[in-house]
Design an enzyme around this catalytic site. Structure first.
Site, mmCIF file in Angstrom:
data_model
loop_
_atom_site.group_PDB
_atom_site.id
_atom_site.type_symbol
_atom_site.label_atom_id
_atom_site.label_comp_id
_atom_site.label_asym_id
_atom_site.label_seq_id
_atom_site.Cartn_x
_atom_site.Cartn_y
_atom_site.Cartn_z
ATOM 1 N N ASP A 244 -20.517 -9.871 7.724
ATOM 2 C CA ASP A 244 -19.905 -8.547 7.512
ATOM 3 C C ASP A 244 -20.988 -7.454 7.582
ATOM 4 O O ASP A 244 -20.846 -6.501 8.352
ATOM 5 C CB ASP A 244 -19.123 -8.494 6.188
ATOM 6 N N ILE B 175 -15.374 1.880 1.167
ATOM 7 C CA ILE B 175 -15.919 2.663 2.274
ATOM 8 C C ILE B 175 -15.102 3.936 2.506
ATOM 9 O O ILE B 175 -15.647 4.969 2.895
ATOM 10 C CB ILE B 175 -16.037 1.807 3.558
ATOM 11 N N SER C 131 -2.226 3.193 0.620
ATOM 12 C CA SER C 131 -2.993 2.173 -0.089
ATOM 13 C C SER C 131 -2.096 1.596 -1.169
ATOM 14 O O SER C 131 -1.429 2.345 -1.888
ATOM 15 C CB SER C 131 -4.250 2.802 -0.698
ATOM 16 N N ARG C 132 -2.093 0.252 -1.278
ATOM 17 C CA ARG C 132 -1.112 -0.386 -2.169
ATOM 18 C C ARG C 132 -1.375 -0.091 -3.639
ATOM 19 O O ARG C 132 -0.449 0.035 -4.429
ATOM 20 C CB ARG C 132 -1.126 -1.906 -1.956
ATOM 21 N N LYS D 81 -15.368 -1.300 11.225
ATOM 22 C CA LYS D 81 -15.991 -2.529 11.717
ATOM 23 C C LYS D 81 -15.777 -3.617 10.692
ATOM 24 O O LYS D 81 -15.681 -3.300 9.504
ATOM 25 C CB LYS D 81 -17.483 -2.348 12.011
#
Ligand code: NAP
Length: 311
Positions: free
Chosen positions: A169, A15, A37-38, A91
């Site tokens: 979800d 997303i 971000s890993r 969300k």
């Protein structure tokens, strides 16, 4: 015009790449300044392993947008709020209702904005549907939300784990629209969850709800739909039927198409985040997450065929 708000984004996944990055380019009130971000880095922006490192190395950030899965988002949000940053949550806003209530309290104490976003509420036809229903008597409503999980969530494990919500979800998007457009609150009275025998979360669910004045509201969520995808909400009233299609992008009134417009959901979310920050306000409506939590509380469970990404 004042300087843009410096924003850090956490969780460079589906997303973030599909919606957050392009939308931010169109919202001048915000400037994307860093990424955490890993396993992924941004092509041009400073990129860090996680939110804690980003906050330590980028003291100029004023706001943080969390695009990670709901599990683990609480700790990321706490770190950002404690560092005095305004926070925007994808969300669902968290893995439980009470953890997000805790975030809202913390944000108030620290004097920062917390924005629990519901992108589907920003779909083109939702506000018109709300206006049409404001004075109507609701007779019944029906949500039909059926999509192909293999197409929309390939390889995502978190959606099947506790706190990942399974078919809720996407289903919570329908509930976020429902709770926006109906002129009275709803509550679940029964739920039935179908959980694959190798997973922790439902692949399909039925939810029976009632409005405060007793009108029935049914919802059917299914992640096994191939072919055409269905994201419809039908509301029958004492006047014409109100039908939202394609996740709120299209509105039909009494069978006649009234609105069909392009997707600007995330541009509107970021513009609203900037407005909330400027006004010193928060926006945390947990009613869609509460309905999902209630569905899990009430839900009778059936174990169904195991799910595998490769059929
Ligand atoms: P995703 O593709 O799995 O991306 C999430 C990113 O968060 C990952 O790339 C990962 O990046 C990072 N992350 C941090 N902790 C993680 C963990 N414990 N497990 C997995 N990833 C972790 O998920 P997504 O589809 O973008 O969804 C993220 C959020 O956006 C969810 O709340 C979802 O409901 C919402 N959303 C998704 C869509 C959609 O169509 N996909 C639409 C609207 C909203 P690193 O590994 O690099 O840290």
């Amino acid at each position: 015009m004042s300087d843009p708000i410096q924003l850090g984004l956490v969780g460079l996944g589906t997303i973030a790449r599909n919606q957050h990055l392009p939308s931010l380019e169109d919202v001048p009130a915000l400037r994307l300044a860093a990424i955490a971000s890993r396993h992924a880095g941004h092509e041009t922006l400073p990129s860090y392993h996680d939110v804690v490192e980003m906050l330590a190395k980028e003291p100029g950030l004023q706001a943080v947008s969390l695009c990670t899965p709901p599990q683990g988002r609480f700790a990321q949000a706490v770190a950002a709020i404690n560092a005095g940053k305004h926070v925007m949550l994808e969300k669902p806003p968290g893995a439980s209702v009470s953890e997000v209530e805790g975030l809202a309290r913390l944000a108030r104490e620290k004097g920062v904005t917390l924005f629990a976003t519901w992108h589907s509420r920003e779909a083109a036809a939702v506000e018109d549907a709300r206006a049409l229903l404001a004075e109507a008597t609701i007779r019944r409503a029906k949500i039909t939300w059926k999509e192909d999980v293999r197409h929309w969530h390939p390889g995502q494990e978190w959606i099947w784990q506790p706190g990942g919500l399974g078919v809720f979800d996407p289903g919570i998007n329908a509930l976020s629209i429902l709770t926006r457009i109906l002129p009275e609150p709803v509550h679940p009275v029964a739920a039935h969850l179908e959980v694959p025998e190798n997973k922790q979360a439902p692949i399909a669910a039925k939810l029976d709800m009632q409005t405060a004045s007793g009108a029935p509201v049914q919802a059917e969520f299914d992640w096994r739909q191939t072919g055409p995808q269905t994201w419809d909400i039908l509301v029958e009233t004492d006047g014409p039927d109100i039908l939202l299609r394609e996740g709120g992008a299209k509105l039909f009134v009494g069978g006649e198409e009234r609105i069909s417009a392009e997707d600007r959901e995330y541009r509107r979310l970021y513009a609203r985040f900037a407005e909330l920050i400027a006004a010193g306000e928060s926006d945390v409506d947990l009613s869609p997450l509460q309905l999902v939590a209630d569905a899990f509380l009430l839900g009778a469970q059936t174990r169904v065929e195991a799910f595998h990404d490769d059929p």
